[in-house]
Design an enzyme around this catalytic site. Structure first.
Site, PDB file in Angstrom:
ATOM      1  N   CYS A   1      -6.287  -4.724  -8.171  1.00  0.00           N
ATOM      2  CA  CYS A   1      -6.037  -4.386  -6.770  1.00  0.00           C
ATOM      3  C   CYS A   1      -5.593  -5.598  -5.957  1.00  0.00           C
ATOM      4  O   CYS A   1      -5.052  -5.438  -4.857  1.00  0.00           O
ATOM      5  CB  CYS A   1      -7.272  -3.741  -6.146  1.00  0.00           C
ATOM      6  SG  CYS A   1      -8.790  -4.687  -6.343  1.00  0.00           S
ATOM      7  N   HIS A   2      -5.774  -6.812  -6.497  1.00  0.00           N
ATOM      8  CA  HIS A   2      -5.327  -7.996  -5.750  1.00  0.00           C
ATOM      9  C   HIS A   2      -3.804  -8.048  -5.623  1.00  0.00           C
ATOM     10  O   HIS A   2      -3.285  -8.780  -4.792  1.00  0.00           O
ATOM     11  CB  HIS A   2      -5.840  -9.277  -6.420  1.00  0.00           C
ATOM     12  CG  HIS A   2      -5.337  -9.506  -7.808  1.00  0.00           C
ATOM     13  ND1 HIS A   2      -5.973  -8.980  -8.922  1.00  0.00           N
ATOM     14  CD2 HIS A   2      -4.255 -10.185  -8.265  1.00  0.00           C
ATOM     15  CE1 HIS A   2      -5.300  -9.337 -10.008  1.00  0.00           C
ATOM     16  NE2 HIS A   2      -4.259 -10.061  -9.642  1.00  0.00           N
TER      17      HIS A   2
ATOM     18  N   TYR B   1       0.833  -1.196   0.000  1.00  0.00           N
ATOM     19  CA  TYR B   1       0.000   0.000   0.000  1.00  0.00           C
ATOM     20  C   TYR B   1       0.873   1.254   0.000  1.00  0.00           C
ATOM     21  O   TYR B   1       0.570   2.234  -0.684  1.00  0.00           O
ATOM     22  CB  TYR B   1      -0.932  -0.002   1.220  1.00  0.00           C
ATOM     23  CG  TYR B   1      -1.960  -1.110   1.179  1.00  0.00           C
ATOM     24  CD1 TYR B   1      -3.074  -1.028   0.351  1.00  0.00           C
ATOM     25  CD2 TYR B   1      -1.818  -2.252   1.962  1.00  0.00           C
ATOM     26  CE1 TYR B   1      -4.022  -2.042   0.295  1.00  0.00           C
ATOM     27  CE2 TYR B   1      -2.763  -3.282   1.919  1.00  0.00           C
ATOM     28  CZ  TYR B   1      -3.851  -3.165   1.080  1.00  0.00           C
ATOM     29  OH  TYR B   1      -4.774  -4.190   1.027  1.00  0.00           O
TER      30      TYR B   1
ATOM     31  N   GLU C   1      -1.111 -16.051 -10.702  1.00  0.00           N
ATOM     32  CA  GLU C   1      -0.106 -15.211 -11.355  1.00  0.00           C
ATOM     33  C   GLU C   1       1.302 -15.672 -11.012  1.00  0.00           C
ATOM     34  O   GLU C   1       2.209 -15.588 -11.844  1.00  0.00           O
ATOM     35  CB  GLU C   1      -0.323 -13.744 -10.981  1.00  0.00           C
ATOM     36  CG  GLU C   1      -1.633 -13.192 -11.528  1.00  0.00           C
ATOM     37  CD  GLU C   1      -1.737 -11.688 -11.405  1.00  0.00           C
ATOM     38  OE1 GLU C   1      -0.777 -11.040 -10.937  1.00  0.00           O
ATOM     39  OE2 GLU C   1      -2.794 -11.141 -11.787  1.00  0.00           O
TER      40      GLU C   1
ATOM     41  N   ASN D   1     -12.531  -0.526  -5.331  1.00  0.00           N
ATOM     42  CA  ASN D   1     -12.285  -0.647  -6.766  1.00  0.00           C
ATOM     43  C   ASN D   1     -13.514  -1.297  -7.428  1.00  0.00           C
ATOM     44  O   ASN D   1     -13.831  -2.446  -7.126  1.00  0.00           O
ATOM     45  CB  ASN D   1     -11.035  -1.503  -6.989  1.00  0.00           C
ATOM     46  CG  ASN D   1     -10.728  -1.739  -8.457  1.00  0.00           C
ATOM     47  OD1 ASN D   1     -11.353  -1.174  -9.344  1.00  0.00           O
ATOM     48  ND2 ASN D   1      -9.751  -2.585  -8.711  1.00  0.00           N
TER      49      ASN D   1
END
Length: 201
Positions: A160-161, A129, A187, A152
């Site tokens: 945002c993940h 963050y 990912e 979001n």
């Protein structure tokens, strides 16, 4: 499917077509199955305005769209075909981002700045963050970054993940902690590693 169901489907398709022709369809939506559950996809003429997880309550999200965007909301799956296909490709590891137009009218001010910066976090990587706050030029706005990520309207499209806590823990997510963990793992397997910040210039 019964004859009555088929007739209702045809009637619905006709209604959608007529609303479209008359420019009366302001928000089109569909529900799309995914590895993180049923996703509500909604779009205006400008782009995808909302991606909602089942845990958010799809009916509640549609009611919010009717209130904040337009009461002319209708199920029109064809309008969301491109977004649905790209999401399928993303979950299958064939693409690293979902490239469809988005409509961020549900966000304003600094929250919008944060969400627009999220694609600069590379696929398979994370940023804290605090790092996102630095990225937006407001290093003290860590709490505001968290609020922006939590609100979001188009998660998965604007990732945002990939934003995590400074201690390396995954932190909260609109779709719930299990969905966030699955996305980061997906990912990581595609890129080989999760962690370590890689923010594109």
């Amino acid at each position: 499917m019964s004859t009555t169901d088929t007739q209702m489907d045809r009637l619905h398709d006709l209604l959608v077509a007529r609303a479209d022709d008359a420019d009366l369809l302001d928000v089109a939506y569909r529900v799309h199955d995914s590895p993180v559950g049923a996703l509500l996809l909604a779009a205006t003429g400008r782009g995808v305005v909302r991606v909602a997880f089942a845990s958010e309550g799809h009916d509640a999200v549609l009611a919010e769209l009717a209130e904040r965007v337009s009461p002319r909301v209708l199920s029109a799956p064809g309008r969301l075909d491109a977004a649905a296909r790209q999401l399928d490709d993303y979950f299958a590891g064939r693409v690293t981002s979902v490239e469809v137009p988005v409509d961020l009218q549900l966000l304003g001010g600094y929250r919008r700045e944060v969400v627009e910066a999220l694609p600069r976090i590379a696929y398979g990587r994370t940023a804290t963050y605090a790092e996102v706050a630095d990225l937006t030029g407001r290093p003290r706005a860590v709490r505001a970054v968290g609020s922006a990520c939590a609100n979001n309207p188009v998660p998965l499209l604007l990732p945002c993940h990939r934003v995590v806590r400074s201690d390396g823990s995954e932190g909260g997510y609109r779709g719930g902690p299990e969905a966030k963990h699955l996305l980061l793992r997906l990912e990581a397997e595609g890129d080989g590693v999760v962690g370590g910040s890689t923010v594109a210039p």
